[in-house]
Design an enzyme around this catalytic site. Sequence first.
Site, mmCIF file in Angstrom:
data_model
loop_
_atom_site.group_PDB
_atom_site.id
_atom_site.type_symbol
_atom_site.label_atom_id
_atom_site.label_comp_id
_atom_site.label_asym_id
_atom_site.label_seq_id
_atom_site.Cartn_x
_atom_site.Cartn_y
_atom_site.Cartn_z
ATOM 1 C CG ASP A 15 -2.126 -0.875 1.043
ATOM 2 O OD1 ASP A 15 -2.309 -1.392 -0.074
ATOM 3 O OD2 ASP A 15 -2.868 -1.068 2.017
ATOM 4 N NE ARG A 96 -0.396 2.731 13.934
ATOM 5 C CZ ARG A 96 0.217 1.840 13.166
ATOM 6 N NH1 ARG A 96 1.469 2.033 12.795
ATOM 7 N NH2 ARG A 96 -0.402 0.759 12.769
ATOM 8 C CG ASP A 125 -3.547 2.354 13.389
ATOM 9 O OD1 ASP A 125 -3.319 2.567 14.601
ATOM 10 O OD2 ASP A 125 -3.487 1.230 12.876
ATOM 11 C CB SER A 177 -5.103 -6.153 8.048
ATOM 12 O OG SER A 177 -4.482 -4.971 8.475
HETATM 13 N N1 ARG Z 1 -7.378 -2.397 16.500
HETATM 14 C C1 ARG Z 1 -6.063 -2.155 16.954
HETATM 15 C C2 ARG Z 1 -5.902 -0.707 17.309
HETATM 16 O O1 ARG Z 1 -6.698 0.084 16.949
HETATM 17 C C3 ARG Z 1 -5.024 -2.618 15.960
HETATM 18 C C4 ARG Z 1 -4.877 -1.825 14.739
HETATM 19 C C5 ARG Z 1 -3.901 -2.444 13.811
HETATM 20 N N2 ARG Z 1 -3.600 -1.606 12.695
HETATM 21 C C6 ARG Z 1 -3.514 -2.050 11.450
HETATM 22 N N3 ARG Z 1 -3.252 -1.161 10.546
HETATM 23 N N4 ARG Z 1 -3.679 -3.307 11.109
HETATM 24 O O2 ARG Z 1 -4.999 -0.338 17.984
#
Ligand code: ARG
Length: 406
Positions: A15, A96, A125, A177
């Site tokens: 991506d 992040r 995110d 993912s």
């Molecule tokens: N749901 C989790 C969170 O919000 C994990 C997110 C994982 N991110 C991803 N781009 N696969 O912290």
Amino acid sequence: MSNPRVVLAYSGGLDTSVAIRWMNEHKGVDVVACAVDVGQGVDDLEEIRQRGLECGAVESVVVDARQEFAEDFIAPALRANAMYMGKYPLVSALSRPLIVKHLVRVARETGAAGVAHGCTGKGNDQVRFEVGTMCLAPDLDTMAPIREWGLSRDAAIDYANERGIPIPVKSKASPYSIDENAWGRTAECGILEDPWAAPPEDVYERSVSVKDAPDEPEEVIIAFRSGLPVSLDGVELPLHELITEIDRRAGAHGIGRIDLIEDRLVGIKSREIYECPGAITLITAHRDLEDLCLEQELADHKRTEEGRYAQLIYNGLWWGPLKRGLDAFMNEANRYVNGEVRVELFKGSATVVGRRSDDSALYDYDMATYDEGDQFDQTLAEGFVKLWGLPLKTWAARAQQHGDAL
Ligand code: ARG
């Protein structure tokens, strides 16, 4: 006139590799790729840097932030025993703000007008990247090419092929993912979207199935200083190495698998699978040592703030004032969390089997013992109980007068 520059959080995956070119074509910006190592297990940072350039970035930088991630982002979360919904140790949510910090730094160094991320519009995110940027650099723009573009995987591959963008070799079609760092691994999508379907074994990478875990328990002694682990079995290690080591040892016993129906900030519920052997073991040990070292009122209040603290981080408010204030509280609360915890790793569980502290325990044997040498003055208890019960006694008498049976 050259194009304005934008610093993209670059993972080296499909991506963000195609996003570099797409932003150039559709947004008229030159992309500076920025990849940050937070312990996601990249073999070769230099290779990712090169790939960024091959995909069309005008500059490509990589940052080994493993130590910084442990010391400045995992450490506060551990002191706060931070678990969203009481279950999820905030793996992605912790990385992040660190990535944002580096994006902003690189933006300043390269004179960029904005930063960009590769998140979709359905997750948390995007919020963490953008709100983080608002805090650290309110003047910078944010771009979300994947959210805007809404490209399927196949379309992304076609786009890359048509333009001769090298598709990362590692992008073998994973059905999930994945996001990963030193504090754990997250998986969503595919079969996991059926909350009734048991997670297939191939979701997991950092832990064995309990079925395959060793039949013998293993004990580890974790020493803490001011609420942070400083040694394993007497061997002092820098925090980031200690986390990796305990993660490996606990994962070998099937510890840290979490299956969660999660409340996302964007309003939906999602099913997520986490693997956090080290995080679960360390939080379990840390909590236990707090029980030994924290005064009752402080301990009770800390437990209520922990949930709030985890929620702030989950919701992308890492750099905000409440987080900062709560950090001051968490640090103060951890001041005397010093000592050792014995943890038994066995068949999916990290169980505390002993704890001690030479200089900071509030547990006092002479007060607690029922044996000889008891220093607790039981004659004080009689008056204490009378006064403690006085409000209820008065209230109950009135109830009786009014024929209000209890
Ligand atoms: N749901 C989790 C969170 O919000 C994990 C997110 C994982 N991110 C991803 N781009 N696969 O912290």
